[in-house]
Enzyme design. Sequence first.
Site, PDB file in Angstrom:
ATOM      1  N   SER A 109       3.570  34.233   4.558  1.00 19.32           N
ATOM      2  CA  SER A 109       3.680  32.972   5.276  1.00 19.32           C
ATOM      3  C   SER A 109       4.711  33.108   6.398  1.00 19.32           C
ATOM      4  O   SER A 109       4.578  33.973   7.251  1.00 19.32           O
ATOM      5  CB  SER A 109       4.035  31.838   4.299  1.00 19.32           C
ATOM      6  OG  SER A 109       3.895  30.571   4.900  1.00 19.32           O
ATOM      7  N   GLU A 202      -4.367  35.126   7.470  1.00 15.93           N
ATOM      8  CA  GLU A 202      -4.489  33.996   6.548  1.00 15.93           C
ATOM      9  C   GLU A 202      -3.725  32.829   7.150  1.00 15.93           C
ATOM     10  O   GLU A 202      -2.910  33.004   8.047  1.00 15.93           O
ATOM     11  CB  GLU A 202      -3.953  34.360   5.164  1.00 15.93           C
ATOM     12  CG  GLU A 202      -2.450  34.686   5.102  1.00 15.93           C
ATOM     13  CD  GLU A 202      -1.534  33.475   5.020  1.00 15.93           C
ATOM     14  OE1 GLU A 202      -1.957  32.429   4.480  1.00 15.93           O
ATOM     15  OE2 GLU A 202      -0.400  33.565   5.518  1.00 15.93           O
ATOM     16  N   HIS A 272      -2.205  31.923   0.950  1.00 18.10           N
ATOM     17  CA  HIS A 272      -1.656  30.838   0.146  1.00 18.10           C
ATOM     18  C   HIS A 272      -2.637  30.502  -0.974  1.00 18.10           C
ATOM     19  O   HIS A 272      -3.339  29.491  -0.941  1.00 18.10           O
ATOM     20  CB  HIS A 272      -1.399  29.615   1.023  1.00 18.10           C
ATOM     21  CG  HIS A 272      -0.282  29.808   2.004  1.00 18.10           C
ATOM     22  ND1 HIS A 272      -0.415  30.570   3.143  1.00 18.10           N
ATOM     23  CD2 HIS A 272       0.994  29.330   2.019  1.00 18.10           C
ATOM     24  CE1 HIS A 272       0.730  30.551   3.817  1.00 18.10           C
ATOM     25  NE2 HIS A 272       1.589  29.806   3.159  1.00 18.10           N
TER      26      HIS A 272
END
Length: 289
Positions: A109, A202, A272
């Site tokens: 992230s 992602e 995630h």
Amino acid sequence: MIKQPAYLKKGDKIAIVCPASKLPRGIDSAVQLFESWGLEVIIGKTVHAEHHQFAGDDVLRTEDIQIFLDDPTVKAIIAGRGGYGCIRIVDDLDFSTFVEYPKWLVGFSDITVLLCHIYAQYGIQSIHGQMPYTFNEATPESLASLKAALFGEEIMYDYHPSPLNREGYMQGILIGGNLTLLVMTIGSASEVDYEDKILFIEDIGERPAAIDRMMHMLKRAGKLNKLKGLIVGAFNELPEEKIPFGQSPEEIIWEVVKEYEYPVWFNFPIGHMDDNRAVVVGKKGLFIN
């Protein structure tokens, strides 16, 4: 030349820090798991700090991670969670000792900024994988892949292919992470070289229009045309839209890259999600579908 930090062994020290957002809950279970792997866990000051949404102000977060970058006895630095904040401190970090004594940086992230930076600037590998904040929901397979990455064992990936896949084998250096952060590093010291690489992406919580915009940004910047392959992980928690965009994230991505010839794989267990498998950024990999 790509540098690989030494794999961990029992008795090694690792440090947990929070270079971005604060932790909303404890991570005792994650510490216990690391200890069960035979590791000595050191807790940074940022793990229990808070400043607005951050794990302490920029100065504290910089100082906390700097301590462990400079400590050659610490063999891995694990980000407690992502959120937001790494881009505010990355340029204030001194990596001179870290380059001399490379160690694993682990996270995903927002941590994409740090993973990209150390590869772009110093050619040092890192691990994109589960963080202590996500351990409670993580699948056993994803945690096993993190341990394997840290200890130098083989990482196994299994996933459900998509009808959109363009099959084939990919061979090249792995780069990537969170799509938003990859786009945000363009033009900065943290921007990586995409040519002849296998890119994995992602994201979470982004509107389809934003995903479309970012993919076209990568395309216009010349980042997508010379890849060896593209691996697409989870794009989840899309916000509701008053006017639907009309395409899923997977369809958006395929629309942007379908003109190229390299393999494109969707539904890969990265991102995630509970089954967020570890990936070694900067490692040469061969993937066969």
